[in-house]
Design an enzyme around this catalytic site. Structure first.
Site, PDB file in Angstrom:
ATOM      1  N   ARG A 162       0.801  -1.227   0.000  1.00  0.00           N
ATOM      2  CA  ARG A 162       0.000   0.000   0.000  1.00  0.00           C
ATOM      3  C   ARG A 162       0.839   1.285   0.000  1.00  0.00           C
ATOM      4  O   ARG A 162       0.335   2.372  -0.236  1.00  0.00           O
ATOM      5  CB  ARG A 162      -0.968  -0.011   1.202  1.00  0.00           C
ATOM      6  N   GLN A 197      12.455 -14.661   6.266  1.00  0.00           N
ATOM      7  CA  GLN A 197      11.179 -15.245   5.852  1.00  0.00           C
ATOM      8  C   GLN A 197      11.169 -15.073   4.327  1.00  0.00           C
ATOM      9  O   GLN A 197      10.826 -14.003   3.820  1.00  0.00           O
ATOM     10  CB  GLN A 197      10.008 -14.483   6.508  1.00  0.00           C
ATOM     11  N   GLY A 254       2.258 -14.249   5.467  1.00  0.00           N
ATOM     12  CA  GLY A 254       1.436 -13.727   6.556  1.00  0.00           C
ATOM     13  C   GLY A 254       2.191 -13.590   7.860  1.00  0.00           C
ATOM     14  O   GLY A 254       3.297 -14.119   8.024  1.00  0.00           O
ATOM     15  N   GLY A 262      -7.536  -5.361  12.748  1.00  0.00           N
ATOM     16  CA  GLY A 262      -8.222  -6.547  13.235  1.00  0.00           C
ATOM     17  C   GLY A 262      -9.061  -6.172  14.453  1.00  0.00           C
ATOM     18  O   GLY A 262      -8.627  -5.394  15.303  1.00  0.00           O
ATOM     19  N   TYR A 321      33.282  32.861  -0.892  1.00  0.00           N
ATOM     20  CA  TYR A 321      33.412  31.412  -0.773  1.00  0.00           C
ATOM     21  C   TYR A 321      34.724  31.120  -0.052  1.00  0.00           C
ATOM     22  O   TYR A 321      35.805  31.496  -0.528  1.00  0.00           O
ATOM     23  CB  TYR A 321      33.420  30.722  -2.139  1.00  0.00           C
ATOM     24  N   ASN A 357      39.421  39.862   8.921  1.00  0.00           N
ATOM     25  CA  ASN A 357      38.296  40.469   8.205  1.00  0.00           C
ATOM     26  C   ASN A 357      38.398  40.129   6.725  1.00  0.00           C
ATOM     27  O   ASN A 357      39.412  40.402   6.081  1.00  0.00           O
ATOM     28  CB  ASN A 357      38.270  41.986   8.382  1.00  0.00           C
ATOM     29  N   SER A 417      38.286  43.737  -0.670  1.00  0.00           N
ATOM     30  CA  SER A 417      37.160  43.213  -1.447  1.00  0.00           C
ATOM     31  C   SER A 417      37.601  42.624  -2.781  1.00  0.00           C
ATOM     32  O   SER A 417      38.590  43.053  -3.373  1.00  0.00           O
ATOM     33  CB  SER A 417      36.170  44.339  -1.732  1.00  0.00           C
ATOM     34  N   ARG A 421      47.705  43.173  -8.282  1.00  0.00           N
ATOM     35  CA  ARG A 421      46.838  43.526  -9.411  1.00  0.00           C
ATOM     36  C   ARG A 421      47.575  44.574 -10.207  1.00  0.00           C
ATOM     37  O   ARG A 421      48.515  45.208  -9.715  1.00  0.00           O
ATOM     38  CB  ARG A 421      45.512  44.097  -8.920  1.00  0.00           C
TER      39      ARG A 421
HETATM   40  C1  UD1 Z   1      -1.933  -6.619  11.318  1.00  0.00           C
HETATM   41  C2  UD1 Z   1      -2.853  -7.537  12.139  1.00  0.00           C
HETATM   42  C3  UD1 Z   1      -4.090  -6.763  12.547  1.00  0.00           C
HETATM   43  C4  UD1 Z   1      -3.703  -5.533  13.337  1.00  0.00           C
HETATM   44  C5  UD1 Z   1      -2.691  -4.688  12.554  1.00  0.00           C
HETATM   45  C6  UD1 Z   1      -2.125  -3.596  13.448  1.00  0.00           C
HETATM   46  C7  UD1 Z   1      -2.549  -9.817  11.294  1.00  0.00           C
HETATM   47  C8  UD1 Z   1      -3.125 -10.913  10.472  1.00  0.00           C
HETATM   48  N1  UD1 Z   1      -3.241  -8.690  11.341  1.00  0.00           N
HETATM   49  O1  UD1 Z   1      -2.633  -6.290  10.126  1.00  0.00           O
HETATM   50  O2  UD1 Z   1      -4.948  -7.567  13.343  1.00  0.00           O
HETATM   51  O3  UD1 Z   1      -4.844  -4.762  13.635  1.00  0.00           O
HETATM   52  O4  UD1 Z   1      -1.587  -5.482  12.105  1.00  0.00           O
HETATM   53  O5  UD1 Z   1      -1.350  -2.691  12.747  1.00  0.00           O
HETATM   54  O6  UD1 Z   1      -1.504 -10.002  11.873  1.00  0.00           O
HETATM   55  N2  UD1 Z   1       4.862  -9.038   7.877  1.00  0.00           N
HETATM   56  C9  UD1 Z   1       5.879  -9.982   7.782  1.00  0.00           C
HETATM   57  N3  UD1 Z   1       5.680 -11.088   7.036  1.00  0.00           N
HETATM   58  C10 UD1 Z   1       4.501 -11.343   6.386  1.00  0.00           C
HETATM   59  C11 UD1 Z   1       3.465 -10.388   6.513  1.00  0.00           C
HETATM   60  C12 UD1 Z   1       3.681  -9.242   7.262  1.00  0.00           C
HETATM   61  O7  UD1 Z   1       6.956  -9.793   8.351  1.00  0.00           O
HETATM   62  O8  UD1 Z   1       4.402 -12.392   5.723  1.00  0.00           O
HETATM   63  C13 UD1 Z   1       5.118  -7.818   8.692  1.00  0.00           C
HETATM   64  C14 UD1 Z   1       4.986  -6.535   7.897  1.00  0.00           C
HETATM   65  O9  UD1 Z   1       6.246  -6.141   7.372  1.00  0.00           O
HETATM   66  C15 UD1 Z   1       4.485  -5.553   8.951  1.00  0.00           C
HETATM   67  C16 UD1 Z   1       3.738  -6.430   9.952  1.00  0.00           C
HETATM   68  O10 UD1 Z   1       4.137  -7.747   9.703  1.00  0.00           O
HETATM   69  O11 UD1 Z   1       5.539  -4.901   9.626  1.00  0.00           O
HETATM   70  C17 UD1 Z   1       2.228  -6.293   9.822  1.00  0.00           C
HETATM   71  O12 UD1 Z   1       1.847  -6.665   8.534  1.00  0.00           O
HETATM   72  P1  UD1 Z   1       0.664  -5.916   7.772  1.00  0.00           P
HETATM   73  O13 UD1 Z   1       0.479  -6.555   6.447  1.00  0.00           O
HETATM   74  O14 UD1 Z   1       0.868  -4.459   7.812  1.00  0.00           O
HETATM   75  O15 UD1 Z   1      -0.575  -6.327   8.706  1.00  0.00           O
HETATM   76  P2  UD1 Z   1      -1.966  -5.573   8.828  1.00  0.00           P
HETATM   77  O16 UD1 Z   1      -2.809  -5.912   7.658  1.00  0.00           O
HETATM   78  O17 UD1 Z   1      -1.737  -4.149   9.114  1.00  0.00           O
HETATM   79 CA    CA Z   2      -0.014  -2.855   9.221  1.00  0.00          CA
END
Ligand code: UD1
Ligand code: CA
Length: 456
Positions: free
Chosen positions: A14, A73, A78, A140, A362, A373, A401, A436
């Site tokens: 986003r 990762q 997720g 969430g 400069y 000065n 100057s 000069r």
């Molecule tokens: C998440 C929470 C939501 C909460 C919100 C608060 C979950 C499923 N949802 O949603 O309940 O209200 O944060 O801000 O957890 N990330 C990883 N690996 C991944 C996915 C994400 O490291 O595979 C990291 C992202 O870089 C980020 C953080 O996890 O720093 C949160 O991920 P993001 O996708 O922003 O979660 P939200 O949709 O905001």
């Molecule tokens: Ca987030």
């Protein structure tokens, strides 16, 4: 015993950016650096940062921290999948795990401490940070059972219309009993709208899970897009400015200025409108900055005055006046009670006390003594097209100057340089140098006009 995990592997779709989301900055410090800083203040036994999208870039951006470990990762499936990656790293760990989203940089350390206290005193399986959000969109939602324990967390996109009415949201900050969490993690499923492994799903399988409401919901603002980034910066700025005003700093028009949270100010500093203080800047008591000035990575003494100027990488001593329209950059030191005026640029220069460079000059790669000065329009010609060379101007010397000092060159003490000179050789103490061509006057000489030509 507490270990910390920071989730920083996501792309941040986003944000619509090439830069990983957590590397976007608030002031001069990135989101993830801010989160790491607040975690390290808790003195955890381990601090694990989960990286994935542009992992090398994120790691590089954190190379100033020696006490952290990185966990890769490789696929971002997720937040639950991210925490699953910790299993081999925390094998046999018997303490608690604090999990934080890398995109929530406004969190206060005391809020984390409160969460830990609730977790420990109740011997919870998990304790989550929650907030009552005026606008819960995107977060969430947290649901409770009759004993006021957390029953489940449902993501916005998986909520029914009624569930969306709930304004109690999940901040993305959790404390887990690791032994219990590690048993649940492998069992996560992807039966949700995004087909991801959600960390939030673990709460339905753990007990007891308590929620701690944050007093100030602004602290847990998660940054997902540029608008939220700007909002978070504004919140941070308000905090910083309020703190400095409480500490005795006058800010004439708070909305028109910015102060990085790395800046230090003494009482009775006055910050005039449209001024910006950045990086490792320190400003001494009674100094007045602005209007319209930028101070970056610089240390200013007491009662320094800076007007419509740019000062970066400089040390300026007490009582010196700068501006309007002065530019200091790249390793500059200016002594006490100097005057640097209009359209004066200083680069890699050391200036003694009570020295004036008031107009159109400069001065680069130079060392100037006390009470020197520099006349209007003086230039140190420091660059021969290949190398840079030094100019030295010793105490009480006066440069007329429009002079050019061709480096390398040394002007001794009490030297006077005639205006318009091009000085190419060293000058000993107590000398006048005129470099000069002499003025030529031809009395009675007049240019022949067209009329004179045609009549002759
Ligand atoms: C998440 C929470 C939501 C909460 C919100 C608060 C979950 C499923 N949802 O949603 O309940 O209200 O944060 O801000 O957890 N990330 C990883 N690996 C991944 C996915 C994400 O490291 O595979 C990291 C992202 O870089 C980020 C953080 O996890 O720093 C949160 O991920 P993001 O996708 O922003 O979660 P939200 O949709 O905001
Ligand atoms: Ca987030």
């Amino acid at each position: 015993m507490i270990a910390v995990a920071i989730l920083a592997a996501g792309k941040g779709t986003r944000m619509k950016s090439d830069l990983p989301k957590v590397c976007h900055t608030l002031g001069s410090v990135s989101m993830v650096e801010r989160v790491v800083q607040s975690c390290l203040a808790l003195q955890p036994v381990r601090c694990l940062v989960i990286v994935g999208y542009q992992a090398e870039y994120v790691k590089q951006s954190l190379n100033g921290f020696t006490d952290i470990e990185f966990v890769e990762q490789t696929e971002q499936l997720g937040t639950g999948h991210a925490v699953q990656q910790l299993l081999p790293y925390l094998d046999g760990f018997t303490g608690d795990l604090l999990v934080l989203n890398g995109d929530a940089p406004l969190l206060r350390i005391n809020t984390l401490k409160d969460l830990l206290v609730t977790h420990e005193t109740n011997n919870n399986a998990a304790t989550i940070l929650t907030a009552q959000m005026p606008n819960p969109f995107g977060y969430g939602r947290v649901f409770f059972n009759e004993d006021n324990l957390v029953k489940e967390i449902v993501e916005e996109r998986d909520c029914t219309p009624e569930q969306k009415e709930n304004r109690r949201i999940n901040a993305g900050i959790y404390c887990f009993n690791w032994s219990k969490l590690s048993q649940i993690l492998p069992k996560l499923q992807t039966n949700n709208d995004q087909k991801e492994y959600y960390l939030t799903d673990v709460v339905s399988h753990l007990e007891p899970v308590m929620a701690v409401d944050v007093a100030d919901y602004q602290e847990i603002l998660g940054i997902n897009d540029r608008k939220q980034l700007a909002t978070a910066y504004e919140i941070l700025q308000t905090r910083v400015k309020d703190d400095w005003m409480k500490a005795g700093v006058t800010i004439v028009d708070p909305n028109s200025i910015t102060i990085d949270d790395t800046v230090q100010l003494q009482p009775d500093v006055v910050i005039e409108p449209q001024s910006h203080l950045r990086g490792n800047t320190i400003i001494g008591a009674g100094s007045k900055i602005g209007p319209g000035s930028l101070i970056e990575n610089s240390t200013l003494g007491k009662n320094v005055r800076v007007l419509y100027s740019v000062v970066s990488d400089a040390v300026v001593k007490d009582g010196t006046q700068i501006g309007p329209y002065t530019h200091l950059r790249g390793n500059v030191e200016v002594g006490e009670s100097c005057r640097l005026g209009n359209f004066v640029e200083l680069k890699n220069a050391q200036i003694g006390n009570k020295t004036n460079i008031a107009h159109l000059s400069y001065i680069g790669d130079a060392k100037l003594g006390n009470k020197v000065n520099i006349g209007a329009g003086t230039i140190t010609a420091n660059y021969d097209g290949v190398n840079k060379h030094k100019t030295e101007i010793r105490d009480r010397t006066k440069v007329g100057s429009n002079s050019v000092l061709v480096a390398p060159v040394i002007l001794g003490e009490d030297v006077t340089v005639a205006a318009g000179s091009v000085v190419t050789e060293n000058v000993a103490d107590d000398a006048l140098v005129i470099a000069r061509s002499r003025q030529v006057v031809k009395p009675g000489w007049r240019l022949k006009s067209q009329e004179d030509k045609s009549s002759s």
